[in-house]
Design an enzyme around this catalytic site. Structure first.
Site, PDB file in Angstrom:
ATOM      1  N   PRO A  21       0.767  -1.243   0.000  1.00 13.87           N
ATOM      2  CA  PRO A  21       0.000   0.000   0.000  1.00 13.87           C
ATOM      3  C   PRO A  21       0.800   1.296   0.000  1.00 13.87           C
ATOM      4  O   PRO A  21       0.202   2.366  -0.033  1.00 13.87           O
ATOM      5  CB  PRO A  21      -0.784  -0.102   1.308  1.00 13.87           C
ATOM      6  N   CYS A  22       2.127   1.245   0.037  1.00 17.94           N
ATOM      7  CA  CYS A  22       2.792   2.513   0.327  1.00 17.94           C
ATOM      8  C   CYS A  22       2.773   3.522  -0.817  1.00 17.94           C
ATOM      9  O   CYS A  22       2.984   4.700  -0.612  1.00 17.94           O
ATOM     10  CB  CYS A  22       4.202   2.322   0.860  1.00 17.94           C
ATOM     11  N   GLY A  23       2.444   3.092  -2.034  1.00 19.03           N
ATOM     12  CA  GLY A  23       2.309   4.067  -3.124  1.00 19.03           C
ATOM     13  C   GLY A  23       0.891   4.560  -3.299  1.00 19.03           C
ATOM     14  O   GLY A  23       0.628   5.490  -4.052  1.00 19.03           O
TER      15      GLY A  23
END
Lengths: 226, 96
Positions: free
Chosen positions: A177-179
């Site tokens: 999920p970090c982008g």
């Protein structure tokens, strides 16, 4: 909230509101597909009450088209084998979403879980065959559309990882999920007319899913977004 | 809604505007016509070749990212305005 300065994330409270809106819109416009359901685990004592719950979409069959599939719920022209550009040997992988079948098919469970670290939804998934045997990531990779499989081989541990499902405490796969916040911001802020925050909230999960669903070749009928 | 331009062969063509967002480079040739019966994948592949990038983030207005298998004419009918389909692209797509 000022949409222009929005960072692409949502609070857990808005995730819950957005999740219900998404599930409702999905059911209203998607007579061919199974509905999403909200799961609220009863004994999850580690989370505060408003953080409990996730969206669930289970036993979804994703199969490649072949001649026998013509009478299934189909959104593509199965007669046509499309070459997307000269010199490109890949056939576009069209995924058909079917609800039931007598054939040996592969099943997917999808859960949309809120991440309080990244403040965005995260897609957890697993795949298995009809006898319940779970698939490894290598087996799943063989079924993904060509560009997803390429992404997987390029960035193996930053794209799909295996970790413990936050509620079910069993190993599931998840899309990293970090982008997410960054491309959610792009999705909403590129319209010439900046949307009201209420619109962002209503469409957030649909927009998010239009992106993550493509990893699996899922086609979202865009009637829902209108 | 304005009609898409029609060519002599009577295959209905859709006017597509490619719009750079984020830190993506702006294309010299950003407008073109494409048969409505073509799949969105053709637009994506055109972008990939022009920008020399495999991974692109491509989306239309209403915060929607269409599946490559969608027909351009369907996208135009749902997301087009002013006689064209605006397709946004960005290079900064990241998963992890």
């Amino acid at each position: 909230m000022d949409v222009l300065h929005w960072d692409g994330t949502i609070s857990v409270k808005y995730f819950r509101i957005g999740a219900f809106a998404f599930a409702q819109n999905w059911e209203n416009h998607n007579s061919g597909f199974p509905p999403w359901s909200w799961v609220c685990p009863k004994h999850h004592w580690l989370a505060s009450p408003e953080e409990k719950g996730y969206l669930s979409w289970e036993k979804i069959c994703i199969s490649r088209p072949n001649e026998e599939d013509v009478d299934q719920i189909s959104q593509i022209d199965t007669r046509e084998e499309e070459i997307s550009c000269p010199g490109n040997e890949d056939v576009i992988d069209d995924a058909i979403l079917v609800q039931s079948s007598n054939r040996e098919l592969h099943y997917y469970d999808f859960h949309i879980v809120y991440s309080s670290t990244f403040r965005v939804p995260v897609l957890y998934f697993r795949a298995y065959c009809s006898d319940g045997r779970p698939f490894s990531l290598d087996e799943i990779e063989k079924e993904l559309p060509a560009c997803s499989a390429k992404e997987l081989s390029k960035s193996k541990w930053t794209f799909i990882t295996q970790e413990e499902h936050p509620y079910l405490k069993r190993p599931w796969f998840k899309l990293h999920p970090c982008g997410t916040a960054e491309w959610m911001k792009l999705l909403f802020l590129s319209d010439a007319a900046k949307p009201k925050f209420e619109v962002v909230l209503e469409l957030y999960l649909l927009s998010w899913f239009s992106v993550v669903g493509q990893v699996f070749g899922l086609r979202i009928p865009f009637k829902i977004s209108n | 809604m304005a009609a898409a331009a029609e060519s002599p062969s009577s295959v209905r063509k859709v006017v597509v505007h490619l719009r750079a967002t984020g830190d993506a480079p702006i294309l010299k040739q950003a407008k073109f016509k494409i048969p409505g019966t073509d799949k969105f994948a053709k637009v994506i592949d055109f972008l990939r070749r022009q920008l020399h990038r495999d991974t692109l983030f491509v989306y239309v207005n209403s915060a929607f990212s269409p599946n490559p298998d969608e027909l351009v004419i369907d996208l135009y009918n749902n997301f087009g305005f002013d006689g064209k389909l605006v397709v946004n692209y960005a290079c900064s797509m990241a998963w992890g």
